[in-house]
Design a protein around this motif. Structure first.
Motif, PDB file in Angstrom:
ATOM      1  N   VAL A   1      21.695   6.347  64.526  1.00 47.33           N
ATOM      2  CA  VAL A   1      20.861   5.340  64.872  1.00 47.33           C
ATOM      3  C   VAL A   1      19.624   5.066  63.786  1.00 47.33           C
ATOM      4  CG1 VAL A   1      18.794   4.975  66.801  1.00 47.33           C
ATOM      5  CG2 VAL A   1      21.008   5.702  67.376  1.00 47.33           C
ATOM      6  N   ASP A   2      19.542   3.635  63.553  1.00 45.33           N
ATOM      7  CA  ASP A   2      18.618   3.170  62.535  1.00 45.33           C
ATOM      8  C   ASP A   2      17.247   3.149  62.901  1.00 45.33           C
ATOM      9  OD1 ASP A   2      20.513   2.630  60.367  1.00 45.33           O
ATOM     10  OD2 ASP A   2      21.438   1.365  61.884  1.00 45.33           O
ATOM     11  N   ALA A   3      17.077   2.767  64.205  1.00 43.80           N
ATOM     12  CA  ALA A   3      15.718   2.388  64.905  1.00 43.80           C
ATOM     13  C   ALA A   3      15.718   2.536  66.271  1.00 43.80           C
ATOM     14  CB  ALA A   3      15.381   1.133  64.592  1.00 43.80           C
ATOM     15  N   VAL A   4      14.682   3.051  66.746  1.00 46.16           N
ATOM     16  CA  VAL A   4      14.603   3.214  68.321  1.00 46.16           C
ATOM     17  C   VAL A   4      13.332   2.323  68.772  1.00 46.16           C
ATOM     18  CG1 VAL A   4      13.668   4.732  70.225  1.00 46.16           C
ATOM     19  CG2 VAL A   4      15.149   5.646  68.397  1.00 46.16           C
ATOM     20  N   ILE A   5      13.753   1.545  69.863  1.00 45.75           N
ATOM     21  CA  ILE A   5      12.685   0.541  70.440  1.00 45.75           C
ATOM     22  C   ILE A   5      12.354   1.008  71.733  1.00 45.75           C
ATOM     23  CG2 ILE A   5      11.961  -1.916  71.194  1.00 45.75           C
ATOM     24  CD1 ILE A   5      14.295  -2.937  69.133  1.00 45.75           C
ATOM     25  N   ASP A   6      10.963   1.416  71.945  1.00 42.99           N
ATOM     26  CA  ASP A   6      10.470   2.071  73.037  1.00 42.99           C
ATOM     27  C   ASP A   6       9.836   1.295  73.995  1.00 42.99           C
ATOM     28  OD1 ASP A   6       9.603   3.533  75.126  1.00 42.99           O
ATOM     29  OD2 ASP A   6       8.468   5.031  73.839  1.00 42.99           O
TER      30      ASP A   6
ATOM     31  N   HIS B   1      13.039   4.802  61.945  1.00 46.43           N
ATOM     32  CA  HIS B   1      12.007   3.860  62.512  1.00 46.43           C
ATOM     33  C   HIS B   1      11.807   3.888  64.128  1.00 46.43           C
ATOM     34  CE1 HIS B   1      10.641  -0.646  62.126  1.00 46.43           C
ATOM     35  NE2 HIS B   1       9.484   0.040  62.408  1.00 46.43           N
ATOM     36  N   HIS B   2      10.668   4.090  64.501  1.00 45.91           N
ATOM     37  CA  HIS B   2      10.251   4.025  65.865  1.00 45.91           C
ATOM     38  C   HIS B   2       9.308   3.050  66.283  1.00 45.91           C
ATOM     39  CE1 HIS B   2       9.470   6.355  69.744  1.00 45.91           C
ATOM     40  NE2 HIS B   2       8.231   5.434  69.745  1.00 45.91           N
ATOM     41  N   VAL B   3      10.007   2.181  67.001  1.00 43.41           N
ATOM     42  CA  VAL B   3       9.357   1.119  67.293  1.00 43.41           C
ATOM     43  C   VAL B   3       8.336   0.931  68.861  1.00 43.41           C
ATOM     44  CG1 VAL B   3       9.164  -1.684  67.525  1.00 43.41           C
ATOM     45  CG2 VAL B   3      10.562  -0.491  65.805  1.00 43.41           C
ATOM     46  N   ALA B   4       7.227   0.549  68.899  1.00 44.49           N
ATOM     47  CA  ALA B   4       6.933   0.846  70.488  1.00 44.49           C
ATOM     48  C   ALA B   4       5.960  -0.429  70.853  1.00 44.49           C
ATOM     49  CB  ALA B   4       6.170   1.958  70.672  1.00 44.49           C
ATOM     50  N   LEU B   5       5.923  -0.782  72.191  1.00 49.29           N
ATOM     51  CA  LEU B   5       5.333  -1.963  72.840  1.00 49.29           C
ATOM     52  C   LEU B   5       4.058  -1.363  73.508  1.00 49.29           C
ATOM     53  CD1 LEU B   5       5.159  -4.872  73.203  1.00 49.29           C
ATOM     54  CD2 LEU B   5       6.520  -4.486  75.296  1.00 49.29           C
ATOM     55  N   SER B   6       2.820  -1.994  73.182  1.00 52.08           N
ATOM     56  CA  SER B   6       1.557  -1.491  73.851  1.00 52.08           C
ATOM     57  C   SER B   6       0.950  -2.838  74.229  1.00 52.08           C
ATOM     58  CB  SER B   6       0.772  -0.844  72.769  1.00 52.08           C
ATOM     59  OG  SER B   6      -0.355  -0.106  73.507  1.00 52.08           O
ATOM     60  N   ILE B   7      -0.243  -2.544  74.563  1.00 52.28           N
ATOM     61  CA  ILE B   7      -0.676  -3.875  75.347  1.00 52.28           C
ATOM     62  C   ILE B   7      -2.039  -4.312  74.822  1.00 52.28           C
ATOM     63  CG2 ILE B   7      -1.581  -4.891  77.417  1.00 52.28           C
ATOM     64  CD1 ILE B   7       0.079  -2.581  78.905  1.00 52.28           C
ATOM     65  N   VAL B   8      -2.462  -5.613  74.347  1.00 51.71           N
ATOM     66  CA  VAL B   8      -3.510  -5.972  73.908  1.00 51.71           C
ATOM     67  C   VAL B   8      -4.693  -5.820  74.910  1.00 51.71           C
ATOM     68  CG1 VAL B   8      -4.981  -8.169  73.353  1.00 51.71           C
ATOM     69  CG2 VAL B   8      -2.575  -7.935  72.782  1.00 51.71           C
ATOM     70  N   GLY B   9      -5.605  -5.134  74.232  1.00 48.93           N
ATOM     71  CA  GLY B   9      -6.941  -4.593  75.034  1.00 48.93           C
ATOM     72  C   GLY B   9      -6.857  -3.212  75.553  1.00 48.93           C
ATOM     73  N   VAL B  10      -6.034  -2.605  74.938  1.00 52.91           N
ATOM     74  CA  VAL B  10      -5.811  -0.966  75.904  1.00 52.91           C
ATOM     75  C   VAL B  10      -7.317  -0.294  75.506  1.00 52.91           C
ATOM     76  CG1 VAL B  10      -3.372  -0.613  76.002  1.00 52.91           C
ATOM     77  CG2 VAL B  10      -4.282  -0.320  73.975  1.00 52.91           C
ATOM     78  N   ASP B  11      -7.696  -0.688  74.285  1.00 44.28           N
ATOM     79  CA  ASP B  11      -8.967   0.227  73.925  1.00 44.28           C
ATOM     80  C   ASP B  11      -9.865  -0.315  74.295  1.00 44.28           C
ATOM     81  OD1 ASP B  11      -8.197  -2.165  72.402  1.00 44.28           O
ATOM     82  OD2 ASP B  11      -8.643  -1.064  70.570  1.00 44.28           O
ATOM     83  N   ARG B  12      -9.993  -1.566  75.009  1.00 43.32           N
ATOM     84  CA  ARG B  12     -11.245  -2.352  75.574  1.00 43.32           C
ATOM     85  C   ARG B  12     -11.513  -2.262  76.953  1.00 43.32           C
ATOM     86  NH1 ARG B  12      -9.493  -6.134  71.427  1.00 43.32           N
ATOM     87  NH2 ARG B  12      -8.511  -7.577  73.279  1.00 43.32           N
ATOM     88  N   ALA B  13     -10.334  -2.176  78.019  1.00 49.40           N
ATOM     89  CA  ALA B  13     -10.553  -2.197  79.405  1.00 49.40           C
ATOM     90  C   ALA B  13     -10.142  -0.777  79.836  1.00 49.40           C
ATOM     91  CB  ALA B  13      -9.368  -2.894  79.730  1.00 49.40           C
ATOM     92  N   PRO B  14     -10.924  -0.416  80.393  1.00 50.71           N
ATOM     93  CA  PRO B  14     -10.924   0.957  81.108  1.00 50.71           C
ATOM     94  C   PRO B  14      -9.727   1.362  82.348  1.00 50.71           C
ATOM     95  CG  PRO B  14     -12.798   0.237  82.018  1.00 50.71           C
ATOM     96  CD  PRO B  14     -12.309  -0.937  81.256  1.00 50.71           C
ATOM     97  N   TYR B  15      -8.643   0.785  82.314  1.00 54.29           N
ATOM     98  CA  TYR B  15      -7.898   1.037  83.365  1.00 54.29           C
ATOM     99  C   TYR B  15      -6.996   2.515  83.075  1.00 54.29           C
ATOM    100  CZ  TYR B  15      -7.772  -4.084  83.307  1.00 54.29           C
ATOM    101  OH  TYR B  15      -8.181  -5.325  83.636  1.00 54.29           O
ATOM    102  N   GLY B  16      -6.903   3.192  84.287  1.00 51.03           N
ATOM    103  CA  GLY B  16      -6.142   4.440  84.320  1.00 51.03           C
ATOM    104  C   GLY B  16      -4.746   4.419  83.390  1.00 51.03           C
ATOM    105  N   TYR B  17      -4.173   3.262  83.902  1.00 52.70           N
ATOM    106  CA  TYR B  17      -2.769   3.130  82.983  1.00 52.70           C
ATOM    107  C   TYR B  17      -3.083   2.759  81.547  1.00 52.70           C
ATOM    108  CZ  TYR B  17       1.591   0.790  81.570  1.00 52.70           C
ATOM    109  OH  TYR B  17       2.919   0.456  81.168  1.00 52.70           O
ATOM    110  N   TYR B  18      -3.925   2.292  81.255  1.00 51.75           N
ATOM    111  CA  TYR B  18      -4.064   2.002  79.493  1.00 51.75           C
ATOM    112  C   TYR B  18      -4.352   3.356  78.949  1.00 51.75           C
ATOM    113  CZ  TYR B  18      -4.241  -3.168  80.017  1.00 51.75           C
ATOM    114  OH  TYR B  18      -3.753  -4.336  80.260  1.00 51.75           O
ATOM    115  N   ALA B  19      -4.974   4.166  79.754  1.00 50.98           N
ATOM    116  CA  ALA B  19      -5.069   5.595  79.167  1.00 50.98           C
ATOM    117  C   ALA B  19      -3.871   6.121  78.663  1.00 50.98           C
ATOM    118  CB  ALA B  19      -5.702   6.447  80.006  1.00 50.98           C
ATOM    119  N   GLY B  20      -2.939   5.935  79.533  1.00 53.42           N
ATOM    120  CA  GLY B  20      -1.505   6.327  79.309  1.00 53.42           C
ATOM    121  C   GLY B  20      -1.069   5.695  77.957  1.00 53.42           C
ATOM    122  N   LYS B  21      -1.128   4.409  77.682  1.00 57.06           N
ATOM    123  CA  LYS B  21      -0.899   3.614  76.609  1.00 57.06           C
ATOM    124  C   LYS B  21      -1.458   4.041  75.288  1.00 57.06           C
ATOM    125  CE  LYS B  21       1.861   0.929  76.544  1.00 57.06           C
ATOM    126  NZ  LYS B  21       3.367   0.891  76.562  1.00 57.06           N
TER     127      LYS B  21
END
Ligand SMILES: NC(=O)c1ccc[n+]([C@@H]2O[C@H](COP(=O)([O-])OP(=O)(O)OC[C@H]3O[C@@H](n4cnc5c(N)ncnc54)[C@H](OP(=O)(O)O)[C@@H]3O)[C@@H](O)[C@H]2O)c1
Length: 254
Positions: free
Chosen positions: A51-56, A90-110
């Protein structure tokens, strides 16, 4: 290229797998429904050889910070360990805009996921995207008090999951880039208008009030913390165009 898509059966993952195949890549889908549990030690090394790349794009549905951190740390650890053994470059992952600005529990995981990738020794790219247009349906289905649908007061600049998917495949085709520029939709929307638009499109005349959620999380939804900065790349399909492209009224909703 040979590309593995972790979470390749989900909202965005389905599009990632499809776009990668359309571009001529060989695709391997990693998901529990495909026989791979990434939260456990999945014994993945042989699967990832060549495998050349993993998209998570795996996901867990939770508001609980501990659960989110446990899930994203475990799945990232499983993937990175197998990628290292198998020589994936190559490991490619998708995160979320604002994960470091909004204190949601889910965002702690991201955030935990982003940190684990940056600390790891597999070359990587992480891109943060805003909410998908499809987020409106999730809110319509989940945010209910008794029979009443509600929509959090939230500023967002949503993007079609299909456009996020195409971008992820492009990133996987390129060299590891570390933190890539954020990705957002073409214009800002109010989440409550999106949810109402989705409901009307599906034949619901339900009253859907916009509700200000309490506390720092609710404030972050309203104060623009989840909006992209000036350096973000923008998709092209607006929410209204996406809504129009949906098949008309698949079923009548309350
Ligand atoms: N939704 C948004 O608006 C948005 C915006 C920006 C970024 N994101 C990010 O995009 C990613 C994907 O979100 P999504 O909404 O497309 O997710 P989703 O529809 O919930 O799909 C989740 C995927 O993960 C797989 N999965 C879950 N647990 C697994 C496990 N233990 N082992 C292997 N596979 C597992 C699921 O397949 P199985 O159930 O078969 O295992 C499914 O393919 C998430 O990381 C999210 O943070 C989402």
């Amino acid at each position: 290229m040979r590309i593995a898509v972790a979470g390749g059966t989900g909202h965005v993952g389905t599009h990632v797998a499809e776009q990668a195949r359309v571009r001529g890549h060989e695709v391997i889908v990693l998901a529990r429904s495909a026989g791979v549990d990434l939260a456990a030690d999945a014994g993945l090394t042989e699967t990832l050889r060549g495998v050349d790349a993993v998209i998570d794009v795996v996901n867990v549905t939770t508001l609980d910070a501990d659960e989110a951190v446990r899930f994203f740390e475990a799945t990232t650890h499983t993937l990175l360990a197998a990628e290292r053994e198998a020589g994936v470059g190559h490991h490619v992952a998708l995160s979320i805009v604002g994960v470091d600005r909004a204190p949601y529990g889910y965002y702690a995981g991201k955030l935990a996921q982003e940190r684990a990738i940056a600390r790891g020794d597999v070359p990587w790219t992480v891109v943060r995207a805003t909410q998908f247009h499809e987020f409106a349906e999730q809110i319509y289905e989940r945010a209910k008090i008794g029979p009443v649908h509600v929509a959090p007061m939230m500023r967002t600049q949503p993007i079609a999951a299909r456009e996020v998917a195409a971008h992820l495949v492009t990133l996987a085709e390129g060299a590891p880039a570390g933190r890539a520029p954020d990705l957002a939709g073409p214009r800002e929307e109010r989440l409550a208008d999106m949810v109402r638009g989705f409901a009307r499109k599906n034949g619901s005349r339900a009253w859907i009030p916009a509700v200000p959620l309490p506390g720092p999380s609710g404030r972050a939804q309203r104060d623009g913390s989840l909006l992209p900065g000036p350096g973000a790349l923008l998709g092209t399909q607006t929410y209204a165009e996406w809504l129009t492209s949906l098949p008309a009224q698949q079923r009548r909703r309350r």
